[in-house]
Design a protein around this motif. Structure first.
Motif, PDB file in Angstrom:
ATOM      1  N   ASP A   1     -10.258  -6.302  -1.685  1.00 20.36           N
ATOM      2  CA  ASP A   1      -9.788  -7.038  -0.508  1.00 20.36           C
ATOM      3  C   ASP A   1     -10.935  -7.212   0.499  1.00 20.36           C
ATOM      4  O   ASP A   1     -11.203  -8.308   0.982  1.00 20.36           O
ATOM      5  CB  ASP A   1      -8.623  -6.247   0.113  1.00 20.36           C
ATOM      6  CG  ASP A   1      -7.973  -6.968   1.276  1.00 20.36           C
ATOM      7  OD1 ASP A   1      -7.759  -8.190   1.160  1.00 20.36           O
ATOM      8  OD2 ASP A   1      -7.683  -6.313   2.297  1.00 20.36           O
TER       9      ASP A   1
ATOM     10  N   HIS B   1      -8.253  -2.088  -2.364  1.00 11.62           N
ATOM     11  CA  HIS B   1      -8.684  -2.324  -0.978  1.00 11.62           C
ATOM     12  C   HIS B   1     -10.158  -2.712  -0.925  1.00 11.62           C
ATOM     13  O   HIS B   1     -10.558  -3.525  -0.089  1.00 11.62           O
ATOM     14  CB  HIS B   1      -8.430  -1.084  -0.125  1.00 11.62           C
ATOM     15  CG  HIS B   1      -7.019  -0.980   0.365  1.00 11.62           C
ATOM     16  ND1 HIS B   1      -6.559  -1.668   1.461  1.00 11.62           N
ATOM     17  CD2 HIS B   1      -5.970  -0.290  -0.120  1.00 11.62           C
ATOM     18  CE1 HIS B   1      -5.270  -1.395   1.647  1.00 11.62           C
ATOM     19  NE2 HIS B   1      -4.889  -0.556   0.699  1.00 11.62           N
TER      20      HIS B   1
ATOM     21  N   PHE C   1      -4.024 -11.596  -4.947  1.00  9.91           N
ATOM     22  CA  PHE C   1      -5.168 -12.412  -4.521  1.00  9.91           C
ATOM     23  C   PHE C   1      -5.142 -13.781  -5.218  1.00  9.91           C
ATOM     24  O   PHE C   1      -6.103 -14.137  -5.933  1.00  9.91           O
ATOM     25  CB  PHE C   1      -6.487 -11.695  -4.852  1.00  9.91           C
ATOM     26  CG  PHE C   1      -6.648 -10.358  -4.187  1.00  9.91           C
ATOM     27  CD1 PHE C   1      -6.925 -10.254  -2.831  1.00  9.91           C
ATOM     28  CD2 PHE C   1      -6.521  -9.179  -4.930  1.00  9.91           C
ATOM     29  CE1 PHE C   1      -7.072  -9.022  -2.212  1.00  9.91           C
ATOM     30  CE2 PHE C   1      -6.677  -7.933  -4.327  1.00  9.91           C
ATOM     31  CZ  PHE C   1      -6.949  -7.858  -2.965  1.00  9.91           C
TER      32      PHE C   1
ATOM     33  N   ILE D   1      -2.299  -2.310  -1.569  1.00  9.30           N
ATOM     34  CA  ILE D   1      -2.455  -3.775  -1.615  1.00  9.30           C
ATOM     35  C   ILE D   1      -1.323  -4.384  -2.452  1.00  9.30           C
ATOM     36  O   ILE D   1      -0.737  -5.385  -2.082  1.00  9.30           O
ATOM     37  CB  ILE D   1      -3.827  -4.131  -2.241  1.00  9.30           C
ATOM     38  CG1 ILE D   1      -4.963  -3.765  -1.288  1.00  9.30           C
ATOM     39  CG2 ILE D   1      -3.877  -5.591  -2.671  1.00  9.30           C
ATOM     40  CD1 ILE D   1      -5.194  -4.699  -0.127  1.00  9.30           C
TER      41      ILE D   1
ATOM     42  N   LYS E   1     -12.983 -10.584   1.573  1.00 11.36           N
ATOM     43  CA  LYS E   1     -13.023 -10.967   2.998  1.00 11.36           C
ATOM     44  C   LYS E   1     -14.453 -11.129   3.488  1.00 11.36           C
ATOM     45  O   LYS E   1     -14.720 -11.868   4.425  1.00 11.36           O
ATOM     46  CB  LYS E   1     -12.301  -9.918   3.854  1.00 11.36           C
ATOM     47  CG  LYS E   1     -10.785 -10.046   3.770  1.00 11.36           C
ATOM     48  CD  LYS E   1     -10.095  -8.956   4.570  1.00 11.36           C
ATOM     49  CE  LYS E   1      -8.573  -9.159   4.518  1.00 11.36           C
ATOM     50  NZ  LYS E   1      -7.829  -7.917   4.709  1.00 11.36           N
TER      51      LYS E   1
END
Ligand code: NDP
Length: 342
Positions: free
Chosen positions: A18, A15, A44, A204, A22
């Motif tokens: 992630d 996470h 990803f 994820i 982002k």
């Protein structure tokens, strides 16, 4: 500038990756399992194709040589999130299986940065609420734990045969090692620790329900599997936070405003009765298949624990914690989806 994430295949680390992606960061992650690494990469694909996410093998967090080589190979690493540490209750030798990897792993990463990462400006260590909280205080409502609190557990208590105390000690002594390192070495980089309470939420990568990470696996899954006839149904009683908020907290921890701070990531008290109530109300298809417990007992159960005050952390975070009901909903929805495929 890239961010190094140790233990990239972990529940929380994935996470963090992630959130970092982002936020436009490039990430280098250390892994020890090629299979888990492949699953992480599959989550990803664009970042992997654009080399915004690169995974490197480091066989053990205590491997100084491999970390030194990693920093030599990647002089673009500007900041480090050290999340890797054993979190399980499968302990045969408390010192070798948990205390040493946690403490030596932290020292190894810090030493490698010192010797091979002169460009690094920040190291964030994933510590835990349990390095702030003493087990004896857990069920004392007159105790309030805040960002300055330290667990009073000794190394000897951690090295005994009570598994959860071994984990408590591993986190306390690993975090202490990090602050002592900064105190003694006066390094060129800044330190922040992130201290989450029990972390819940969806994964994820597709979770393996037989080997879920400890916090989801032991506690949320327990609520899904416990029977009304079981003794103490609904009684599990502690503190929690959403995994997505923990990842966002790690991103905030990279910022200079958190230098020298311990971020207490804790949103709610919970007990397993509360989880049962949420799951029964939000997943009618599970009615009759999971326990009901004693729905009106939530407040009475939760009143038995200590309290926490993370006002200082909340000011630094600048975002609201996800409601626990949403966290549990998203975990159970993913759990049901995976169950259906089995
Ligand atoms: P996971 O078990 O999912 O992640 C742990 C990570 O550490 C994994 O990537 C694991 O590798 C790696 N790791 C463990 N031991 C070693 C080792 N000896 N050498 C190399 N890598 C190692 O747990 P979480 O994501 O939940 O935990 C991540 C961090 O957050 C830990 O520091 C934990 O103590 C802390 N934390 C967790 C909380 C929670 O409720 N989940 C609460 C508070 C703190 P691999 O994937 O190969 O097994």
């Amino acid at each position: 500038m890239s961010i190094l994430v140790t233990g990239a295949t972990g529940f929380i680390a994935a996470h963090c990756i992630d959130q970092l992606l982002k936020n436009g960061h490039s990430v280098i992650g250390t892994i020890r399992s090629p299979q888990k690494g492949a699953a992480l990469e599959a989550a990803f694909p664009d970042a992997v194709a654009n080399k915004k996410l690169i995974l490197e093998t480091v066989s053990d967090i205590r491997s100084a040589k491999e970390f030194d080589q990693l920093f030599d190979k990647h002089p673009e690493i500007g900041k480090v999130l050290h999340t890797a540490s054993p979190f399980h209750f499968n302990i045969k030798d408390p010192i070798k299986d948990m205390l040493e990897p946690a403490v030596e792993g932290t020292n190894t990463v810090l030493q490698s940065v010192l010797k091979h990462g002169p460009q690094v400006t920040k190291v964030v260590v994933t510590s835990s609420f349990v390095s702030m909280l003493t087990a004896d205080d857990m069920f004392d409502p007159s105790v309030t734990v805040d960002e300055k609190s330290w667990n009073r557990i000794t190394w000897e208590q951690g090295a005994g045969n009570v598994e959860f105390l071994t984990y408590f000690a591993s986190k306390k002594f690993a975090e202490k090692a990090a602050w002592d390192f900064v105190e003694n070495e006066k390094p060129f980089f800044q330190l922040t620790t992130v201290n989450p309470s029990l972390v819940f939420g969806p994964s994820i990568t597709k979770p393996d329900l037989k080997s879920l990470n400890t916090s989801n696996g032991d506690i949320v899954t327990h609520a899904l599997e416990v029977k009304d006839s079981d003794e103490g149904v609904g009684q599990y009683n502690s503190f929690c936070v959403d995994v997505r908020d923990v990842a966002k907290g790690h991103v905030v921890a990279l910022d200079d405003k958190t230098n020298g701070k311990r971020l207490m990531l804790c949103s709610d008290k919970f007990c397993s009765q509360r989880l049962l109530n949420y799951i029964n109300e939000d997943f009618p298809e599970l009615k009759g298949k999971i326990a009901v417990g004693h729905p009106d007992q939530v407040e009475a159960i939760e009143a038995k624990t200590f309290n926490f005050d993370n006002t200082e952390t909340k000011k630094l975070l600048g975002f609201e914690f996800t409601p626990l009901r949403e966290t549990i909903h998203d975990f159970v929805a993913q759990w049901l989806e995976v169950k259906k495929e089995e």
